[in-house]
Design a protein around this motif. Structure first.
Motif, short mmCIF file in Angstrom:
data_model
loop_
_atom_site.label_atom_id
_atom_site.label_comp_id
_atom_site.label_asym_id
_atom_site.label_seq_id
_atom_site.Cartn_x
_atom_site.Cartn_y
_atom_site.Cartn_z
N ASN A 1 -0.57 4.51 7.06
CA ASN A 1 0.14 5.17 5.97
C ASN A 1 1.64 5.10 6.19
OD1 ASN A 1 -2.21 6.19 4.56
ND2 ASN A 1 -2.49 7.51 6.34
N ARG A 2 2.37 5.13 5.12
CA ARG A 2 3.83 5.24 5.16
C ARG A 2 4.16 6.54 4.45
NH1 ARG A 2 5.87 -0.86 3.71
NH2 ARG A 2 5.21 -1.80 5.68
N VAL A 3 5.21 6.54 3.65
CA VAL A 3 5.53 7.71 2.82
C VAL A 3 4.35 7.98 1.89
CG1 VAL A 3 7.06 8.58 1.01
CG2 VAL A 3 8.00 7.32 2.96
N GLY A 4 3.74 6.91 1.39
CA GLY A 4 2.53 6.99 0.58
C GLY A 4 1.34 6.46 1.36
N PRO A 5 0.14 6.68 0.86
CA PRO A 5 -1.06 6.21 1.57
C PRO A 5 -1.21 4.70 1.51
CG PRO A 5 -1.65 7.10 -0.57
CD PRO A 5 -0.19 7.37 -0.39
N TYR A 6 -1.95 4.16 2.48
CA TYR A 6 -2.27 2.73 2.44
C TYR A 6 -3.14 2.46 1.22
CZ TYR A 6 -6.88 3.87 4.41
OH TYR A 6 -8.13 4.38 4.62
N LEU A 7 -3.02 1.26 0.66
CA LEU A 7 -3.74 0.93 -0.57
C LEU A 7 -4.80 -0.15 -0.38
CD1 LEU A 7 -0.73 1.08 -3.05
CD2 LEU A 7 -2.46 2.83 -2.59
N ALA A 8 -4.97 -0.64 0.84
CA ALA A 8 -6.04 -1.61 1.10
C ALA A 8 -7.37 -0.95 0.76
CB ALA A 8 -6.01 -2.06 2.55
N GLY A 9 -8.16 -1.62 -0.05
CA GLY A 9 -9.47 -1.11 -0.42
C GLY A 9 -9.45 0.07 -1.38
N VAL A 10 -8.32 0.29 -2.06
CA VAL A 10 -8.19 1.46 -2.93
C VAL A 10 -9.13 1.39 -4.14
CG1 VAL A 10 -6.31 0.56 -4.37
CG2 VAL A 10 -6.52 3.02 -4.00
N TRP A 11 -9.47 0.19 -4.57
CA TRP A 11 -10.27 0.05 -5.78
C TRP A 11 -11.64 0.66 -5.62
CZ3 TRP A 11 -8.48 -0.83 -10.32
CH2 TRP A 11 -9.38 -1.05 -11.37
N GLU A 12 -11.96 1.58 -6.47
CA GLU A 12 -13.23 2.28 -6.51
C GLU A 12 -13.53 3.11 -5.26
OE1 GLU A 12 -16.37 -0.32 -7.84
OE2 GLU A 12 -15.68 -0.16 -9.89
N ARG A 13 -12.52 3.36 -4.44
CA ARG A 13 -12.75 4.32 -3.36
C ARG A 13 -12.42 5.70 -3.92
NH1 ARG A 13 -7.82 2.98 0.65
NH2 ARG A 13 -6.31 4.43 -0.22
N PRO A 14 -12.91 6.74 -3.29
CA PRO A 14 -12.59 8.08 -3.79
C PRO A 14 -11.08 8.32 -3.81
CG PRO A 14 -14.41 8.17 -2.24
CD PRO A 14 -13.86 6.76 -2.18
N VAL A 15 -10.62 8.96 -4.86
CA VAL A 15 -9.21 9.30 -5.00
C VAL A 15 -8.83 10.26 -3.88
CG1 VAL A 15 -7.52 10.45 -6.51
CG2 VAL A 15 -9.30 8.98 -7.50
N ALA A 16 -7.62 10.11 -3.36
CA ALA A 16 -7.09 10.98 -2.31
C ALA A 16 -7.94 10.93 -1.05
CB ALA A 16 -6.94 12.42 -2.82
N SER A 17 -8.34 9.71 -0.65
CA SER A 17 -9.23 9.60 0.51
C SER A 17 -8.72 8.66 1.60
CB SER A 17 -10.61 9.11 0.04
OG SER A 17 -10.53 7.78 -0.43
N ALA A 18 -7.47 8.22 1.55
CA ALA A 18 -6.96 7.37 2.62
C ALA A 18 -6.93 8.20 3.90
CB ALA A 18 -5.56 6.87 2.29
N LYS A 19 -7.62 7.71 4.91
CA LYS A 19 -7.71 8.52 6.13
C LYS A 19 -6.33 8.72 6.76
CE LYS A 19 -9.12 4.62 8.95
NZ LYS A 19 -10.12 4.05 9.80
N GLY A 20 -6.12 9.93 7.21
CA GLY A 20 -4.88 10.26 7.89
C GLY A 20 -3.71 10.59 6.97
N TYR A 21 -3.90 10.53 5.66
CA TYR A 21 -2.81 10.84 4.74
C TYR A 21 -2.98 12.25 4.20
CZ TYR A 21 0.79 10.47 1.23
OH TYR A 21 1.91 10.70 0.50
N LYS B 1 -6.91 -4.13 -7.20
CA LYS B 1 -8.36 -4.36 -7.26
C LYS B 1 -8.77 -5.49 -6.31
CE LYS B 1 -12.03 -5.10 -10.64
NZ LYS B 1 -12.33 -5.28 -12.07
N SER B 2 -7.87 -6.44 -6.10
CA SER B 2 -8.20 -7.61 -5.27
C SER B 2 -8.09 -7.34 -3.77
CB SER B 2 -7.27 -8.78 -5.63
OG SER B 2 -5.96 -8.58 -5.11
N LEU B 3 -7.55 -6.21 -3.39
CA LEU B 3 -7.32 -5.94 -1.96
C LEU B 3 -8.61 -5.59 -1.23
CD1 LEU B 3 -4.13 -3.72 -2.32
CD2 LEU B 3 -4.23 -6.14 -1.66
N PRO B 4 -8.83 -6.21 -0.10
CA PRO B 4 -10.05 -5.89 0.67
C PRO B 4 -9.94 -4.52 1.35
CG PRO B 4 -8.69 -7.42 1.89
CD PRO B 4 -8.01 -7.23 0.55
#
Length: 132
Positions: free
Chosen positions: A50-70, A126-129
């Motif tokens: 994470n940076r100031v904002g959460p990491y976005l890898a795999g963001v597509w169709e993952r639960p909202v507000a679920s980046a670990k550690g953010y 959407k294309s991010l793994p």
């Protein structure tokens, strides 16, 4: 008899609009260029750092507000509870006006005012793994 066929055709044409996607398909290449210009300062797209904002890898169709550690705002977590997973419509709405979509978000960026570029950015995200 002719009027029945005209009515049936009119119904099919009218209903076909409801099955079309709510947003136009975006161009991931243009979205990547846009990401590099406006998002990269606060977000990463590789790994799970994470940076100031959460990491976005795999963001597509993952639960909202679920980046670990953010640490998300209460408003963003509530939005996630309501929405569930990111989808195209929610992603594009958020990209176009984050503070209107989620009142109380920490995201400082005002948003992308046009649907085309928002669709492009959504296509890129959407294309991010998913990070391993």
């Amino acid at each position: 008899m002719k009027s029945k066929y005209c009515f049936a055709i009119a119904v099919v044409v009218a209903l076909s609009g409801f099955s079309a996607p709510a947003f136009a398909d975006g161009d991931a290449k243009r979205g990547e260029a846009l990401f590099k210009r406006v998002c990269r300062a606060c977000h990463t797209v590789e790994g799970d750092q994470n940076r100031v904002g959460p990491y976005l890898a795999g963001v597509w169709e993952r639960p909202v507000a679920s980046a670990k550690g953010y640490h998300y705002t209460k408003a963003m977590r509530a939005y996630g509870d309501e929405l569930g997973k990111w989808n195209e419509a929610a992603m594009e709405a958020f990209l176009m006006n984050p503070r209107k979509t989620v009142k109380g978000t920490r995201m400082a960026y005002a948003g992308i005012r046009e649907l085309g570029p928002a669709s492009d950015l959504a296509a890129y995200l959407k294309s991010l793994p998913t990070p391993e």
